[in-house]
Design a protein around this motif. Structure first.
Motif, PDB file in Angstrom:
ATOM      1  N   ILE A   1      -5.669   8.881   4.892  1.00 24.54           N
ATOM      2  CA  ILE A   1      -4.984   9.453   6.057  1.00 24.54           C
ATOM      3  C   ILE A   1      -5.996  10.025   7.045  1.00 24.54           C
TER       4      ILE A   1
ATOM      5  N   TRP B   1      -5.506   9.930  -1.033  1.00 22.88           N
ATOM      6  CA  TRP B   1      -4.586   9.967   0.095  1.00 22.88           C
ATOM      7  C   TRP B   1      -5.232  10.698   1.275  1.00 22.88           C
TER       8      TRP B   1
ATOM      9  N   GLY C   1       1.267   4.186  -2.768  1.00 22.90           N
ATOM     10  CA  GLY C   1       0.863   5.549  -2.448  1.00 22.90           C
ATOM     11  C   GLY C   1       1.956   6.568  -2.717  1.00 22.90           C
ATOM     12  N   ILE C   2       3.196   6.152  -2.598  1.00 26.11           N
ATOM     13  CA  ILE C   2       4.323   7.051  -2.911  1.00 26.11           C
ATOM     14  C   ILE C   2       4.515   7.173  -4.415  1.00 26.11           C
TER      15      ILE C   2
ATOM     16  N   SER D   1       1.532  -0.516  -6.838  1.00 26.35           N
ATOM     17  CA  SER D   1       2.810  -1.082  -6.384  1.00 26.35           C
ATOM     18  C   SER D   1       3.035  -2.475  -6.967  1.00 26.35           C
TER      19      SER D   1
ATOM     20  N   ILE E   1       0.825  -1.218   0.000  1.00 22.90           N
ATOM     21  CA  ILE E   1       0.000   0.000   0.000  1.00 22.90           C
ATOM     22  C   ILE E   1       0.854   1.261   0.000  1.00 22.90           C
ATOM     23  N   LEU E   2       1.764   1.370   0.948  1.00 24.37           N
ATOM     24  CA  LEU E   2       2.566   2.593   1.078  1.00 24.37           C
ATOM     25  C   LEU E   2       3.445   2.849  -0.144  1.00 24.37           C
TER      26      LEU E   2
ATOM     27  N   CYS F   1      -7.037   1.829  -0.519  1.00 22.06           N
ATOM     28  CA  CYS F   1      -5.736   1.227  -0.195  1.00 22.06           C
ATOM     29  C   CYS F   1      -5.370   0.169  -1.235  1.00 22.06           C
TER      30      CYS F   1
END
Length: 499
Positions: A333, A329, A311-312, A365, A307-308, A358
């Protein structure tokens, strides 16, 4: 046109057909899994499905009078105790109206009660596919995201009723995602009908789970704030306000109605909802890390790790829509921070309604992870492993195992409750002494009975005696005994079915 152009045209068409077939397969698999999980358990799950199911059944006949125990024997009950009361305002009504309509059309059963969740859960897969396609412009990423949601073990458990808040959370997640889909379409083409749909779906989300249904306006509002100096922003502000007004038109009338019709119960429930923020209601405690610790349960072991990075990546890939990625986002958050650091009551499902967003980031990714691998013979097993962990079929198989004693007992008891009216005298309307909270199951399967899993007090039984009410009770079993004032009741019938 040169030979290369002639060759590329049918290849492009073939690829589009292939992509359409893939999403149809994903939707079919998602629908089949949801239908199977809704069908396989012919009983009501304890928390919270049985309560939702009974209120929905009573709504078949009284849609604007939400009731748990429709015909209480006496007024000697706590009207604020949501597990045992008469007027039931513990949840907003839309998802139960849907369940009631399904049972009205197709007949009363556990499957027809769960049918709206099957439909909404499948449509969510399609919504997510379209949202991710608008976000990334890449069908491969959209297909991966759709696959993650279609195979989501946690989502399947909610649709089957295994996970608490079950159909309430499914409906809430559906309408929140639908409002985000409508906003995503609006960003692409700001037409009036998308504005109407944003407001309509957000209002419906609130009519399932209260004010967090406004989530779509968080990302939209922040996008407006960051572009206040842009030309034409005033028009978008008007669109934003129009959608918000439509949302209010959808959900406010019910709040005014219950405050007028059931003022004591409504005011208590509004206050009870606020208590979730300041205290750990009903023992649902947890630290600020609660939702991080539960990510493997919500998404599947190790899948949450994608997920992260995804998201980046949205901030570094030119093909990804900036406004949408920022809105998503903000939603993730905002929800995570609110439930982790502000709300004291911790429940796993609170965060899951933003899980599709998510999954959108996770799909990005996963796509670039597979692209980096390059080798097809490695990509295929990697994708298989990812989807396997998402579905977690081992957990499903263990749950359905013949060795699952708890499930077997529920199937057995439900079999008794379904034919209970045939087992007791026809003039009997009150039944007592079944297992804890299985009185709710009895009333769901037998619309004419009023059931209590406990035995009523001497005063209540004295009132019943004056009315010459017949009473049926289950025989003594385990810790469930029959006190003397019940055993001596003159109009008593013992149900000789062991539970």
């Amino acid at each position: 046109m040169n030979k290369d152009g002639l060759l590329l045209k049918p290849l492009s068409l073939f690829k589009r057909i292939q992509e359409h077939i893939t999403i149809v397969i994903i939707l079919t698999v998602g629908l089949a899994l949801r239908a199977y999980m809704a069908w396989v358990d012919p009983f009501l799950h304890p928390w919270d499905e049985r309560f939702h199911a009974l209120v929905a059944r009573n709504m078949m006949h009284h849609p604007f009078k939400p009731m748990l125990r429709a015909f209480p024997v006496t007024d000697n009950y706590d009207p604020n105790l949501w597990c045992c009361n008469h007027i039931w305002l513990h949840k907003q009504p839309l998802f139960m109206w849907q369940m009631a309509l399904s049972m009205k059309v197709f007949g009363v059963s556990t499957f027809t009660m769960r049918l709206p969740s099957i439909i909404m859960g499948t449509l969510m897969v399609l919504f997510l596919y379209r949202i991710v396609l608008l976000l990334t412009q890449k069908k491969e990423i959209a297909l991966i995201a759709a696959g993650l949601l279609a195979l989501s073990n946690y989502h399947l458990q909610m649709i089957s009723g295994i996970q608490g808040m079950d159909h309430n959370d499914v409906a809430f997640g559906f309408y929140v995602l639908a409002s985000i889909w409508a906003y995503s379409e609006y960003v692409r083409r700001p037409k009036w009908y998308w504005i109407v749909l944003v407001g309509l779906f957000a209002g419906c989300a609130i009519l399932n789970k209260w004010l967090l249904g406004l989530l779509v306006f968080l990302g939209w509002g922040l996008n407006i704030l960051f572009r206040l100096k842009n030309k034409g922003i005033l028009k978008e502000i008007k669109h934003f306000l129009a959608a918000l007004i439509i949302c209010c038109i959808v959900f406010i009338p019910w709040q005014l109605y219950i405050l007028h019709q059931f003022p004591n119960e409504a005011n208590y429930e509004f206050a009870y909802n606020r208590r979730h923020i300041s205290e750990a209601v009903e023992g649902h405690k947890g630290t600020a890390l609660f939702y991080i610790e539960n990510l493997p349960l919500l998404f599947g072991n190790y899948i949450f790790l994608f997920i992260l990075p995804g998201g980046i990546l949205v901030f570094f890939k030119k093909h990804i829509h900036r406004a949408l990625s920022f809105a998503f986002w903000a939603a993730i958050i905002g929800v995570f921070s609110f439930f982790s650091f502000i709300v004291k009551t911790k429940i796993q499902g609170y965060f899951f309604f933003v899980a599709p967003l998510c999954m959108a980031f996770a799909a990005i990714s996963i796509y670039y992870f597979c692209k980096a691998i390059k080798k097809v013979y490695l990509i295929v097993p990697c994708l298989f492993l990812i989807f396997f962990l998402t579905l977690n079929p081992v957990q499903i198989i263990n749950y359905l195992s013949p060795n699952n004693t708890e499930r077997n007992n529920r199937i057995y008891n439900a079999g008794i409750y379904k034919i209970l009216e045939k087992e007791i005298p026809s003039n009997t309307k009150v039944v007592m002494n079944m297992n804890s909270f299985e009185d709710i199951d009895v009333m769901f399967f037998n619309n004419k009975l009023t059931a209590y899993h406990w035995t009523l007090s001497k005063n209540d039984v004295r009132f019943m005696k004056q009315q010459k009410m017949p009473l049926a009770v289950f025989q003594i079993h385990g810790n469930y005994n029959l006190p003397a004032h019940i055993q001596q009741y003159p109009y008593l019938f013992i149900i000789n079915k062991p539970l």
